[in-house]
Scaffold this motif. Structure first.
Motif, mmCIF file in Angstrom:
data_model
loop_
_atom_site.group_PDB
_atom_site.id
_atom_site.type_symbol
_atom_site.label_atom_id
_atom_site.label_comp_id
_atom_site.label_asym_id
_atom_site.label_seq_id
_atom_site.Cartn_x
_atom_site.Cartn_y
_atom_site.Cartn_z
ATOM 1 N N TYR A 119 -7.720 0.730 9.082
ATOM 2 C CA TYR A 119 -7.941 2.174 9.032
ATOM 3 C C TYR A 119 -8.143 2.964 10.518
ATOM 4 N N ALA B 6 -7.353 7.322 2.342
ATOM 5 C CA ALA B 6 -8.093 5.874 2.305
ATOM 6 C C ALA B 6 -9.182 5.663 2.398
ATOM 7 N N MET C 85 -3.482 7.324 7.357
ATOM 8 C CA MET C 85 -4.613 6.716 6.352
ATOM 9 C C MET C 85 -5.611 7.888 5.921
ATOM 10 N N SER D 135 1.402 3.675 -3.333
ATOM 11 C CA SER D 135 0.933 5.247 -3.060
ATOM 12 C C SER D 135 1.971 6.004 -3.286
ATOM 13 N N GLY E 164 0.835 -1.207 0.071
ATOM 14 C CA GLY E 164 0.127 0.023 0.225
ATOM 15 C C GLY E 164 0.687 1.319 -0.019
ATOM 16 N N ARG F 296 -6.242 6.905 -4.144
ATOM 17 C CA ARG F 296 -6.625 6.571 -2.845
ATOM 18 C C ARG F 296 -6.802 5.333 -2.507
ATOM 19 N N PRO F 297 -6.138 4.767 -1.612
ATOM 20 C CA PRO F 297 -6.057 3.247 -1.319
ATOM 21 C C PRO F 297 -7.301 2.686 -0.542
ATOM 22 N N THR F 298 -7.782 1.532 -0.624
ATOM 23 C CA THR F 298 -8.840 0.918 -0.045
ATOM 24 C C THR F 298 -8.255 -0.093 0.993
#
Length: 224
Positions: A79, A93, A88, A61, A57, A71-73
């Motif tokens: 989170y 995120a 985050m 990013s 991640g 935008r990371p999930t």
């Protein structure tokens, strides 16, 4: 107000974290990225990535930061972990899933809210980073479990979303490790680990398929 803070203070904080993270990976990893330029001309893209390590991640990013807003999930518990929450939040995120201890109705409402956040983000031109396997690989190949619904739900709701496949090689436990001689001036022969990231466009995925068959097809793409 939140949008204003994200575009001002958030922008400066993201750049600060970007410098820190890129510096770290430049010191310990020799990272190359193929086809990063493709993202510049394709806003609102869903990036489906292999998940080979816990570095994935932040590495992706930071690597794509100067190309476009990614935008990371992330998993709900990741989170809202107090250690990770602030970076985050700054990165924008999007927490996926929800605690299994929640009532079913609350979990459904949370899922609806998350899908709406994703739709809004893609509509603004942000690209989303998603790991279809949902967790770090514990075997040689990616496995997308039949019950996972994230990618299937997103594409079913927005079938015209542009898709990119992102594969990481050289970083995971089950991947070949090769190092350069970056630290040889200190007498250390094992320098930075070589890591390659490859981005390729993929055709539309057919979300009309049953979820189990859809996930099997997705796993095949990730492992191809």
């Amino acid at each position: 107000m939140l949008a204003f803070l994200d575009a001002t203070v958030g922008k400066w904080l993201r750049h600060f974290f970007f410098v820190l993270v890129r510096t770290y990976y430049a010191l310990f990893y020799n990272v190359s990225c193929a086809n990063k330029h493709l993202l510049q001309d394709q806003h609102g893209t869903l990036i489906l990535a292999t998940h080979v390590s816990r570095h994935d991640g932040p590495l992706i990013s930071a690597l794509l930061y100067s190309t476009m807003r990614i935008r990371p999930t992330v998993h709900y518990h990741e989170y809202y972990n107090w250690v990770q929450w602030f970076p985050m939040m700054v990165a924008g995120a999007i927490p996926m899933s929800s605690p299994k201890s929640w009532p079913e109705e609350k979990r459904k409402a949370r899922k609806t809210q998350t899908l709406q956040t994703i739709r809004d983000s893609l509509a603004r031109g942000d690209s989303l980073l998603l790991f279809p396997a949902g967790r770090v690989r514990r075997q040689e190949r990616e496995i997308v479990e039949p019950y996972l619904s994230g990618v299937h739900d997103i594409i079913r709701a927005q079938p015209d979303t542009p898709l990119m496949l992102l594969k990481i090689d050289g970083l995971g436990q089950f991947q070949y490790a090769k190092h350069d001689l970056f630290w040889s001036f200190l007498g250390i022969t094992k320098g930075r680990r070589h890591v390659s990231v490859t981005i390729t466009p993929i055709e539309k995925l057919d979300a009309s398929m049953e979820r189990e068959a859809f996930n099997a097809h997705l796993a095949a793409l990730l492992n191809d």
